[in-house]
Design an enzyme around this catalytic site. Sequence first.
Site, PDB file in Angstrom:
ATOM      1  N   ASP A  41      19.009  -6.088 -38.158  1.00  0.00           N
ATOM      2  CA  ASP A  41      18.462  -7.541 -37.797  1.00  0.00           C
ATOM      3  C   ASP A  41      19.414  -8.342 -38.524  1.00  0.00           C
ATOM      4  OD1 ASP A  41      16.812  -9.813 -37.728  1.00  0.00           O
ATOM      5  OD2 ASP A  41      15.039  -8.959 -39.076  1.00  0.00           O
TER       6      ASP A  41
HETATM    7  C1  BGC Z   1      14.508 -12.083 -37.321  1.00  0.00           C
HETATM    8  C2  BGC Z   1      14.449 -11.229 -36.017  1.00  0.00           C
HETATM    9  C3  BGC Z   1      15.265 -12.001 -35.055  1.00  0.00           C
HETATM   10  C4  BGC Z   1      16.601 -12.360 -35.330  1.00  0.00           C
HETATM   11  C5  BGC Z   1      17.534 -13.015 -34.370  1.00  0.00           C
HETATM   12  C6  BGC Z   1      15.906 -12.519 -37.710  1.00  0.00           C
HETATM   13  O1  BGC Z   1      15.968 -13.462 -38.692  1.00  0.00           O
HETATM   14  O2  BGC Z   1      13.980 -11.495 -38.612  1.00  0.00           O
HETATM   15  O3  BGC Z   1      13.315 -11.041 -35.743  1.00  0.00           O
HETATM   16  O4  BGC Z   1      15.142 -11.170 -33.585  1.00  0.00           O
HETATM   17  O5  BGC Z   1      16.727 -13.221 -36.398  1.00  0.00           O
HETATM   18  O6  BGC Z   1      16.932 -14.110 -34.197  1.00  0.00           O
END
Ligand code: BGC
Length: 766
Positions: free
Chosen positions: A279
């Site tokens: 993530d």
């Molecule tokens: C989130 C993810 C997301 C990623 C990219 C993160 O803060 O937890 O779910 O895909 O950002 O935007």
Amino acid sequence: MNFRWILCLGVLGVCMGAFSQQKVLPQLGKDPVKDIIAAMTLDEKLDIIRGTGMKFTTPNAQGTVAGNIGGKVPGAAGSSHAISRLGIPAIILADGPAGLRIDSARFEDPDCYYATAFPIATALASTWNTELVNQVGKAMGNEVLEYGVDVLLAPGMNMHRNPLGGRNFEYYSEDPLISGKMAAAMVNGIQSNGVGTSIKHFAVNDQESNRNGVDAIVSERALREIYLKPFEIAVKEADPWTVMSSYNKINGTYASENYDLLTTILRKEWGFNGLVMTDWFAGRDFAAQVKAGNDLLMPGRKREVRSVSKALKEKTLAEVELDRNVEKILNVILRTPAFRDYKYSNAPDLNAHVSIARQAGSEGMILLKNEDRTLPVKSTNIALLGNASYDLFVGGTGSGEVYKAYTISLFQGLEDAGYVLDKDLENKYKGYVAKENAARPERQSVLDVVKPVDEMHLENSDLNQLAEKNDIALITIGRNAGENSDRCVETDYYFNEHELKLIENTSKAFHKKGKKVVVVLNIDAVVDVTKWRNCVDGILISWQPGQEAGHAIADVISGKVNPSGHLTTTFPLNYQDVPSAKYFPGTPAETPEKTIYNEGVYVGYRYYNTFKKQVAYEFGYGLSYTNFDVRKVKVNSGTFDNEITVNLKVKNSGKVAGKEVVQLYLAAPGKTMDKPESELKKFVKTKLLQPGESQNISFTLKSSDLASFDEEQSAWIAESGIYTIKIGASSKNILMTKTFTLKEEVNVEKVNKVLVPNEVIEKFKQ
Ligand code: BGC
């Protein structure tokens, strides 16, 4: 040979040398991936295992700030590095899960790049219709493809462990089977377009409070049965191209640095063959991430290069481990539209997706209460009350936000359905909501959650007048949540004083005139219903139904669509009744360092039904405008031998067409193992049954459906004894039961003893 000849030959030699070097350089897709890796420099490998970074741009057309990776698809969440000399293109990753999140406006470009906002995941799951979810996935995937994106960062399938989870709306259910089946249907739909998905957040990321640091302490059994199960189903039934590891720790180790999670379980036990990405900005030890099998580090930073190079130099990380990850990444790149050089149109057929969004929106709605057939509304004059009636929440905030072309308001939806609405009331509400919205501090980022504004006050005399003029009152109460924060019990789970007064006073005024009141719950997640439900005649959960919201709600209100949604998450009587209430979001409460999953497998209905706790509306519950009968339930044998088949007939015995959800729960003997009272093992959504029409349903249970996870043996074990099959219209409304016997215990699958908790988890008591 004179000097000129020598010079010519020399130049020729250099050119030929360069040419032959050019020729031997392997190219991705033409040459084996192993040869590409062999030709890569260390710097190139360090580039390919991390993204190109992320910078924030100025607010876009919607007044939000979106991550901009620059270049090809503004507003996408990230991209990988291209290495053109080896024929490796960059790939683009962008968010879901309610639709594609990219910027709708681009610098010095008059065109708009809108995506369809589909209903939130909880609404989709509430349809219990995997075919419909698959269609939503197909449509979403088409937008991914046509906007030049390679991988959609969706679906999410963490659990509704607690109603306060800030991202519950992005997730499906409190039940792992529903979550896994919905996710698999979605992945199959999206990927049928030749684009990828990233199932997330692997794993046990069920809260937002200190999501980057919290240690989720979970028993091996709860992990296997509840928290990992949806991912296992999605991996085995849909083969997602990628998996996103989560921010949190699990039993002491960051998920993104956890070899046992990412390699032992995901790859070796489940056979996952795609790539794992972090993530965004997750974890602390980047070399440990690489070692664990976390192939791609997102969104990509210089410090990752420094740390991985250092580990390579110090030999705490071997180059073969790096190469293994590079190979996974290249294998996914090979499947992408970017690699195929797909000529995307930047103009997906959004109109074609409108009807899918509308159908999914209305089919996910759940009728909780319908005294004296208040709904559908047959009369014409509706008093439309509540701020959300004029400013619906159609999806949550954060990375799950979608920049859509429009929202159909409830006012418009009802007008389009032929109802007569009060224009003065509309103007009053619209003016009030606009003023309140303008008075809020400006939204600084996509992570700023837009909470509902306080309810507009209406004098009792106004309500009496409305009751005089209209046939029925419809009150919409809204809730919203988003990434980075959890919900609050006092102001979010429970209705505030103004909301309660609005419902109470409206009900008094309308009931005095013998007229009915309906509440529409335009919510992201579970709210309290007990303090007000007795005042009203009808309750409809619309969830956040996507951009076609107003039409989708009006379809159900008018009876054009017969509600067929059922709860995939329990509505308790009281927040304190939630099994994790005492432990959520962990300790210390402000910034929880750890959250202990003391409730074990007793999540949602597994808890309420086993410990005989009354709830407001149980898992699986949902009313219809018609009635269904379940008949002729037959089991093909009284003894289980590898599998057992249940056949039944479901009949629409009412007066209007409708769809029913048939649910199969199984109660195990529970002689040697603690077992929930019963667990959902199979479900089916019927086709649209006309009055009098029937459908035959067949379910087959395998030994894996009988098994629970035995920590002593690290194995899935099906106990011997008598099992009860319960066919229900909800987890409590059981219509028929049948029993069968399993003569001898079956060891269904032996797995690795991994992810053992770092502290003792007490046996769960009420
Ligand atoms: C989130 C993810 C997301 C990623 C990219 C993160 O803060 O937890 O779910 O895909 O950002 O935007």
